[in-house]
Every structure is written in C-alpha cells, then in structure tokens.
Design a protein around this motif. Structure first.
Motif, PDB file in Angstrom:
ATOM      1  N   ALA A  95       0.714  -1.292   0.008  1.00  0.00           N
ATOM      2  CA  ALA A  95       0.072  -0.191  -0.141  1.00  0.00           C
ATOM      3  C   ALA A  95       0.536   1.161  -0.384  1.00  0.00           C
ATOM      4  O   ALA A  95       1.974   1.195   0.540  1.00  0.00           O
ATOM      5  CB  ALA A  95      -1.042  -0.029   1.314  1.00  0.00           C
ATOM      6  N   ILE A  96       0.246   2.355  -0.720  1.00  0.00           N
ATOM      7  CA  ILE A  96       1.067   3.560  -1.006  1.00  0.00           C
ATOM      8  C   ILE A  96       0.238   4.642   0.146  1.00  0.00           C
ATOM      9  O   ILE A  96      -0.639   5.068  -0.221  1.00  0.00           O
ATOM     10  CB  ILE A  96       1.181   4.001  -2.036  1.00  0.00           C
ATOM     11  CG1 ILE A  96       2.470   2.990  -2.559  1.00  0.00           C
ATOM     12  CG2 ILE A  96       2.279   5.145  -2.052  1.00  0.00           C
ATOM     13  CD1 ILE A  96       2.688   3.069  -4.221  1.00  0.00           C
ATOM     14  N   ASP A  97       1.175   5.476   1.234  1.00  0.00           N
ATOM     15  CA  ASP A  97       0.372   6.387   1.250  1.00  0.00           C
ATOM     16  C   ASP A  97       1.453   7.874   0.870  1.00  0.00           C
ATOM     17  O   ASP A  97       2.218   7.899   0.949  1.00  0.00           O
ATOM     18  CB  ASP A  97       0.584   6.709   3.202  1.00  0.00           C
ATOM     19  CG  ASP A  97      -0.142   5.397   3.583  1.00  0.00           C
ATOM     20  OD1 ASP A  97      -1.109   5.286   3.187  1.00  0.00           O
ATOM     21  OD2 ASP A  97       0.533   4.825   4.363  1.00  0.00           O
ATOM     22  N   ALA A  98       0.736   8.676   0.401  1.00  0.00           N
ATOM     23  CA  ALA A  98       1.699   9.559   0.266  1.00  0.00           C
ATOM     24  C   ALA A  98       1.106  11.325   0.327  1.00  0.00           C
ATOM     25  O   ALA A  98      -0.403  11.653   0.700  1.00  0.00           O
ATOM     26  CB  ALA A  98       1.053   9.656  -1.363  1.00  0.00           C
ATOM     27  N   THR A  99       2.175  12.040   0.891  1.00  0.00           N
ATOM     28  CA  THR A  99       2.091  13.431   1.029  1.00  0.00           C
ATOM     29  C   THR A  99       2.615  14.110   0.355  1.00  0.00           C
ATOM     30  O   THR A  99       3.697  14.105  -0.289  1.00  0.00           O
ATOM     31  CB  THR A  99       2.553  13.625   2.924  1.00  0.00           C
ATOM     32  OG1 THR A  99       1.991  12.631   3.095  1.00  0.00           O
ATOM     33  CG2 THR A  99       2.555  14.683   3.029  1.00  0.00           C
ATOM     34  N   VAL A 100       1.915  15.409   0.005  1.00  0.00           N
ATOM     35  CA  VAL A 100       2.592  16.487  -0.834  1.00  0.00           C
ATOM     36  C   VAL A 100       2.421  17.821  -1.239  1.00  0.00           C
ATOM     37  O   VAL A 100       1.427  18.392  -0.784  1.00  0.00           O
ATOM     38  CB  VAL A 100       1.806  15.955  -2.128  1.00  0.00           C
ATOM     39  CG1 VAL A 100       2.834  16.837  -3.896  1.00  0.00           C
ATOM     40  CG2 VAL A 100       1.124  14.243  -2.910  1.00  0.00           C
ATOM     41  N   ASN A 143       5.381   4.763   2.334  1.00  0.00           N
ATOM     42  CA  ASN A 143       5.041   6.224   2.531  1.00  0.00           C
ATOM     43  C   ASN A 143       6.351   7.117   1.676  1.00  0.00           C
ATOM     44  O   ASN A 143       7.231   7.213   2.042  1.00  0.00           O
ATOM     45  CB  ASN A 143       5.467   5.952   4.012  1.00  0.00           C
ATOM     46  CG  ASN A 143       5.353   7.353   3.755  1.00  0.00           C
ATOM     47  OD1 ASN A 143       5.941   8.871   3.730  1.00  0.00           O
ATOM     48  ND2 ASN A 143       4.360   8.264   4.914  1.00  0.00           N
ATOM     49  N   ILE A 144       5.506   7.984   0.389  1.00  0.00           N
ATOM     50  CA  ILE A 144       6.159   8.647  -0.645  1.00  0.00           C
ATOM     51  C   ILE A 144       5.711  10.444   0.170  1.00  0.00           C
ATOM     52  O   ILE A 144       4.610  10.543   0.286  1.00  0.00           O
ATOM     53  CB  ILE A 144       5.445   8.458  -1.780  1.00  0.00           C
ATOM     54  CG1 ILE A 144       5.562   7.126  -2.326  1.00  0.00           C
ATOM     55  CG2 ILE A 144       6.151   9.725  -3.086  1.00  0.00           C
ATOM     56  CD1 ILE A 144       6.717   6.700  -2.503  1.00  0.00           C
ATOM     57  N   HIS A 145       7.025  11.247   0.441  1.00  0.00           N
ATOM     58  CA  HIS A 145       6.750  12.400   0.164  1.00  0.00           C
ATOM     59  C   HIS A 145       6.816  13.148  -0.527  1.00  0.00           C
ATOM     60  O   HIS A 145       8.867  12.706  -0.812  1.00  0.00           O
ATOM     61  CB  HIS A 145       7.481  12.989   2.315  1.00  0.00           C
ATOM     62  CG  HIS A 145       6.529  14.072   2.315  1.00  0.00           C
ATOM     63  ND1 HIS A 145       7.835  15.235   2.658  1.00  0.00           N
ATOM     64  CD2 HIS A 145       6.133  14.395   3.683  1.00  0.00           C
ATOM     65  CE1 HIS A 145       7.183  16.169   2.831  1.00  0.00           C
ATOM     66  NE2 HIS A 145       6.526  15.926   4.134  1.00  0.00           N
ATOM     67  N   ILE A 146       6.787  14.179  -0.542  1.00  0.00           N
ATOM     68  CA  ILE A 146       6.953  15.300  -2.029  1.00  0.00           C
ATOM     69  C   ILE A 146       7.173  16.525  -1.223  1.00  0.00           C
ATOM     70  O   ILE A 146       5.783  16.957  -1.004  1.00  0.00           O
ATOM     71  CB  ILE A 146       6.424  15.220  -3.155  1.00  0.00           C
ATOM     72  CG1 ILE A 146       7.002  13.289  -3.709  1.00  0.00           C
ATOM     73  CG2 ILE A 146       7.366  16.454  -3.814  1.00  0.00           C
ATOM     74  CD1 ILE A 146       5.595  13.332  -5.021  1.00  0.00           C
TER      75      ILE A 146
END
Length: 385
Positions: A95-100, A143-146
């Motif tokens: 699963a992927i959680d992304a914050t941009v 977790n993807i944080h951009i």
C-alpha cells in the motif's frame, strides 16, 4: 554502530519536545526535533522498541531513498529503479501513503497511483506478474513524501497509527486520541507519584494512559500487529527479546487512579476498556457528577480531563465551565488540575487564572491545555506560612 540507521517518528503539533525526550530516554542517538516529527538513529531492535514503547509517536518511518524530481516521469523512473524485490515478494501485497507539498504536483492520490504503477511495472517486466495492492493489511506499507522537488521514500514500520493501542473497543461520542492523551499527561508532568483523577472520563482513555505511564507499561503492549512483522527481514526472536526486556522494566504503582463520569453509558465503556488494558487493579471507575463531588483526603491530587467543548453536546457551555472553576475552588484543595479545550471563549468563564497555557490540536480543533493550581487554603496563606 554500523547497524544503526536513520528513522523518523511522526507526532502531533505540540508533542515534538515530549517525543524528543522519550527517544533520548530510550537511548536513541542523533535525535533531532522537526515539525510534527523527530528524527533519530537506532538499529533494528530499537525500531521494534520505538514502536512498542513510544507514547507520543503516531508512526515510525524507515527512510529508504531520497531524490530530486522535475516531472512525473522523473518520479516514475526513480521509483521503478528501486530494487523492490529485496523488500516485497511478487505474490505479496503493498500500500502507498502519499503526502505532497509541491508546485510540481497537487494531488497526493495521483502520486500514489504513479508510484504504484512504477512498482508493479518493475515486477511485471521481471517476473511476468505483480504484487497486489492491499490498503488494510499490506505486507509492505510505503510512504511517499514530496516537498518541493524532493521526494523521500520510506517504509512505514508501524502500520495503522500508533494511537490504535488495542485496548479501546468501546468509545463515547468524542473520544480523545490515545497519543494526544499520553502527550497531555506527559506535558502535565504526570509521573505516578501521587493520586490521579479524571472526573469526566468518557471511555477511560486518560486514566488508562495515566496508569500505563505510572507503571511504565509499554504504550502499545495491547496492539495486535505492527507493519514490520510482515517485512522480509523481520526477526521474531529479537522482537520477543525486546518485548521481554520492556516488560521487565514495568513497576508497581502505590497510589490511586480514579475515573468517573455522570453518564452510565460512559462508565460501562470505561470499565470495558480498563479491563481490556488489564488495568482493573489500578483504576476505579464510578458514576459520579464532578460538580457534586469533593476531593478525598488531603494529599496532593493530579487531575487531567477533557471536558465538552460545546460542539456535540447541547449544554450551556459558559455556565458549564464556570461550574468547573467553582468545583475546583470549593472542593479540590491541594490539586493540580489540567484540562484541554478548543472553546477559547468558554475557558474565560472558569474564573481561575491558569498558571500555564500550551497550544495543542485535538484533531483539527485549535485547543489549549491549561494548568490550574488549587492550593489548600488561599494562595496568600500559602506564601505566609
């Protein structure tokens, strides 16, 4: 030291210093406070201990890659190059959680989809099949944080938020978050060295967290699972060793913890949750109206509670808060009372001057944690003795 690596503990606004202190006391190295987060270094065993024991952390992330991107194709290419087969089986789930927070991208869901495409395409190109997405119980939560044009890829070692302690099966209308409750208690200086009371206990969260602090019981001892238990490098023997070590550091508590609420339904829920947490020997729960109560004994009392803010319950909120002040003044000498509220106007009706105000958020509600010192006799008499 060679086995240490950087990790990131996420927390709530206003809890950074408490979390920093917790990590240092646990033995973390290179601890650095951030905004709603604290970075630190430790080994695999320390990651297990952090998840098990930290009271004010929401997530423990293990950073894996960091790179700059200029376009969505850049993002796809850099994610696709990561050797995901080291961390995820082809028949596994993720699963992927992304914050941009970036001018390049303005939709976190799109970033999550683009990341998913890059991962599954790598597996499909190499193996002819791909892992599946499982949002609830994945083998690997990414977790993807951009921020701007920097992309940080981390593995979420916790899974569901660490405020899901595992003991609370019954809740009232507006239950306080367990991490927030623990943070409030630690900010209040609660150390288990006197009697404790929550006179508006709801489902019992504040009293339970207070007992766990007093007895030095690991915060997440009742959780069913952590995300790292599904990782390919999970060391069950090491985790059990860490678990046993933490449990050996628990201590006895020789004072009283009282929780009461005037609503019978709240009392029933609190009793159930106290039992689930295995703390019935330490906490008494009673049906009682705070405004009709007085303090038992003359010894010091530490009181922490979460009163109604007037948002869900139809009450005369200003009169309610006036009753809080009157009850404290008239019935609770030698008491250090703390409560949190988002109703900044109603707070003025308490009629007592707080000796401390701490800015916090209860969910999205801009709130204040207030400290009131109620002396035995008048304040003037205290200084004349």
């Amino acid at each position: 030291m060679a086995n240490n690596y950087k990790m990131l503990a996420k927390t709530m606004h206003g809890m950074e210093e408490i979390l920093e202190k917790e990590l240092k006391q646990m033995g973390a190295i290179n601890v650095e406070k951030g905004i709603r987060s604290v970075s630190f270094e430790g080994d695999l065993g320390f990651m297990y201990k952090a998840n098990l024991s930290l009271r004010t952390a929401i997530k423990i992330l293990k950073p894996m890659k960091s790179f700059f991107i200029r376009s969505e194709q850049d993002l796809y290419n850099r994610i696709n190059r990561i050797e995901w087969e080291q961390y995820l089986k082809v028949d596994g789930t993720f699963a992927i959680d992304a914050t941009v927070n970036s001018k390049l991208f303005n939709h976190s869901h799109y970033i999550a989809l683009k990341t998913k495409d890059a991962i599954v395409d790598r597996f499909r190109d190499s193996y002819g099949k791909r892992p599946d997405v499982d949002l609830k119980h994945p083998d690997l939560r990414i977790n993807i944080h951009i921020h701007g044009n920097q992309c940080n890829v981390s593995f979420d070692s916790s899974g569901s938020s660490l405020h899901h302690r595992g003991y609370r099966t019954a809740t009232n209308m507006a239950p306080i978050n367990e991490v927030l409750a623990a943070g409030i208690l630690l900010l209040s200086g609660w150390d288990g060295q006197c009697d404790f009371m929550d006179p508006m206990c709801g489902s019992g969260t504040m009293a339970i967290e207070a007992a766990m602090i007093a007895c030095n019981i690991p915060a997440n001892i009742n959780r069913r699972e952590f995300a790292f238990e599904k990782w390919q490098d999970y060391d069950e023997e090491l985790f059990e060793k860490i678990f046993d070590s933490c449990m050996k550091k628990t201590r006895e508590f020789h004072f009283k913890i009282r929780a009461f609420d005037k609503a019978p339904s709240a009392v029933r829920k609190a009793l159930d949750n106290v039992k689930n947490a295995n703390l019935s020997n330490y906490i008494t729960v009673d049906q009682q109206d705070f405004f009709e109560s007085t303090k038992e004994g003359e010894e010091k009392l530490h009181m922490v509670f979460n009163p109604p803010y007037g948002q869900r319950l139809e009450i005369d909120i200003e009169n309610f808060y006036k009753h809080i002040g009157d009850t404290l003044k008239q019935g609770y000498p030698n008491t250090e009372a703390w409560f949190i509220s988002s109703n900044l106007e109603a707070i003025k009706s308490v009629g007592l001057r707080p000796s401390r105000k701490i800015h916090l958020y209860n969910g999205k509600l801009d709130s204040r944690l207030l400290k009131f010192e109620i002396y035995a006799g008048s304040k003037k008499a205290k200084y004349n003795n």
